[in-house]
Design an enzyme around this catalytic site. Structure first.
Site: not given
Length: 458
Positions: A231, A265
């Site tokens: 990720e 993010c």
């Protein structure tokens, strides 16, 4: 020796001795044994333990939230929310994990066949600092529920949080060595992680972090044919079409960009607005940003706290300055805030476009880039003009139109008339240079399992 720093003051919080090679080896031995034993525990018992974990999280909420705030500067209300979300996730898997992990019968004439989801062993997790608890728990809870063990290498600036997570699982009654935190001296981290990935006692690896770190971990896992989940970065587009409710979109845009002081993010980073309502959107958006309260993260009225480290603030300033030099305009903010701590003004740049750092790179802090699109087709083109593909938010008066536009833009998640967020009920992960694999929901629970076929004749 590892030292943690309070980003709101720049002062030392604590120091920790790095583990010696012998100590690291002992941890791996103990964790591998614990994982093997845990994998033989019936699913029902494993899931019942998650209910105890949720209770432990809620009971420790104040102390955990205070630690998160101290180590990375997260506003206290958001730190409390991080604890609550972790507890909700444990409760979700306690309730739904049995159905997700149940054997799946397959109809085959003349035989009895089924698919089983079985533990794989000890999973190495390399985790970031921006969500010191939630980021770990959203991986660890389903991984533990699936019957595996966890070896946690957390970011050094949240070492206290890493050790607190280890204690949390013990307090909830999990086996003593099932979740272990590694304290590694920073210069030794790359070699240590590569050696662990190659170790036969490590079954798989997951990383949340930079593209550079992800490339190294993914390559190391590939060399030994081990499963990995990455990720990585994001530069999510927040698209506002001409038929959107501009007041609602602008208010949501402030939340979407500046939560966690912009250090996420999945924060929206590029705001792409159709020309017909661009001026009104920018006016409302900038006004909302100017109203954000910047302050000490322990103050309950604070909306934006410090960046986690001073080098991150310097990187953000470089991105802003280079973008302005390339033609972007500062609508508000744009500078570091003097005094103690690593504060940066909430910032909005207009007139941004591909080729500028704030548009092309991931901005990890309170900086928003606004670009104007000629029409919906141009908005889709700008939204897709990125190497990343994590989340996408589209605002429109016609939800079906929003879904149609989303299908033209690659991302791991698409939200229409809503801010991108993670939720234990739906999978989370990215595409392109935002990584691969999924966390959360059924996909996250099965990510680190052996999907095994059984075929029984007679």
């Amino acid at each position: 020796m590892i030292t943690t720093i309070d980003p709101a003051t720049g002062k030392t919080l604590a120091t920790y001795d790095a583990m010696t090679p012998a100590e690291l080896e002992q941890v791996v031995v103990q964790a591998a044994a614990a994982a093997a034993s845990w994998g033989r525990v019936p699913v029902g018992e494993r899931l019942a333990a998650l209910t105890r974990l949720a209770a432990e999280l809620r009971g420790s909420k104040d102390a955990l939230a205070a630690l998160l705030t101290a180590e990375m500067g997260k506003p206290i209300r958001e730190a409390e929310g991080e604890v609550d979300k972790s507890a909700v996730t444990a409760e979700y898997y306690a309730a739904e994990g049995g159905a997700i992990l149940a054997d799946e019968p397959v109809t085959v004439d003349g035989v009895r066949a089924w698919v089983s989801y079985e533990p794989i062993g000890l999973v190495l997790a390399v985790m970031p600092w921006n969500f010191p608890l939630w980021q770990v728990m959203r991986f660890a809870v389903p991984t533990i529920a699936a019957g595996n063990g966890v070896l946690l290498k957390h970011s050094p600036n949240v070492t206290g949080s890493a050790l607190a997570i280890e204690r949390l699982f013990r307090a909830a009654g999990f086996p003593q060595h099932l979740v272990r935190a590694l304290v590694v001296d920073e210069p030794d981290v790359p070699a240590t992680i590569e050696a662990l990935i190659a170790d036969d006692r490590i079954a798989a690896v997951t990383l949340t972090g930079s593209n550079r770190a992800g490339s190294a971990v993914g390559a190391a896992a590939g060399r030994v044919s081990k499963r990995s989940v990455l990720e990585l970065g994001g530069s999510d587009a927040f698209v506002v079409l001409a038929d959107a409710d501009v007041e609602a979109a602008a208010a949501a845009a402030v939340r979407a960009r500046f939560t966690n002081s912009g250090q996420s993010c999945v924060c929206a980073k590029r705001f792409i607005v159709e020309d017909a309502l661009a001026d009104e959107f920018v006016d409302r958006f900038v006004q909302g940003v100017r109203e954000l309260v910047v302050g000490h993260p322990t103050d309950r009225g604070t909306a934006v706290g410090p960046l986690a480290r001073d080098d991150l603030r310097a990187a953000l300033k470089r991105q802003v300055d280079e973008s302005v030099a390339a033609g972007a305009e500062l609508a508000t903010g744009g500078a570091s805030i003097g005094g103690p701590g690593y504060f940066f003004e909430p910032t909005v740049l207009t007139g941004t476009a591909p080729g500028m750092p704030v548009f092309d790179e991931e901005t990890f802090g309170p900086v928003a880039a606004v670009a104007v699109a000629r029409d919906a087709d141009h908005a889709a083109e700008l939204a897709g003009a990125t190497q990343y593909g994590l989340g996408l938010s589209i605002w429109t008066g016609d939800p079906a139109r929003g879904v149609g536009l989303a299908r033209r833009i690659t991302s791991g998640a698409a939200f229409v008339n809503a801010v991108v967020a993670s939720d234990p009920r739906v999978p989370f992960g990215g595409t392109k240079r935002s990584g691969y694999g999924r966390e959360l929901a059924g996909h996250g629970l099965r990510e680190f399992t052996n999907i095994r076929t059984y075929w029984v004749a007679g």
